[in-house]
Design an enzyme around this catalytic site. Sequence first.
Site: not given
Ligand code: ADP
Length: 163
Positions: A17, A42, A94, A132
């Site tokens: 992120h 969840k 990703r 995450s």
């Molecule tokens: P969501 O539940 O909306 O997917 P996340 O917190 O998991 O929320 O992710 C927010 C954004 O960050 C999404 O666009 C996700 O694809 C991106 N993201 C999460 N992890 C990574 C990573 N390792 N590299 C690049 N982008 C990421």
Amino acid sequence: MKIGMYPGTFDPVTVGHLDIIKRSEKLVDKLIVAIAEHPGPKEPLFSIADRVKLVQDDVAALGLKIEIEVTGFDDLLIHYAEQRNVSMILRGLRAVSDFDYEFQMTGMNYQLNPDIQTVFLMSQDRYQFISSRFVKEICRLGGNIEKFVTPGVKEALHKKFTK
Ligand code: ADP
């Protein structure tokens, strides 16, 4: 002034992120990191206050030149983006597995408001596999998460799982 919004659950924020946030500096004048308070069926591991604080601390350490605001939201994303005068929604992409969901979400958001563009930044290869969800799982089972999160987030995760 070009305002971007980076929405997500950030439960918790990972170095993947943070890389997207860092790279947004080249695209927008201000970035709003918008954390979904109730992202789905969840319950998140961390409260909204904790998720906001962890992102704020990590972002402060990046020392970026643009203004970064970190905030929770509980609205329809596109409505919140409109309300905050956002012209660009930023998402990280990703592997192929992200594509289907992102493709649908972008299409729906475009139908709702074609003036707001969704822009994707491809994850760098070293961050491709970081999520995450897996970070939480690895930590819960006693694995080393040092490569995936900052020390502050690591500590917060350890506190959660040693209660
Ligand atoms: P969501 O539940 O909306 O997917 P996340 O917190 O998991 O929320 O992710 C927010 C954004 O960050 C999404 O666009 C996700 O694809 C991106 N993201 C999460 N992890 C990574 C990573 N390792 N590299 C690049 N982008 C990421």
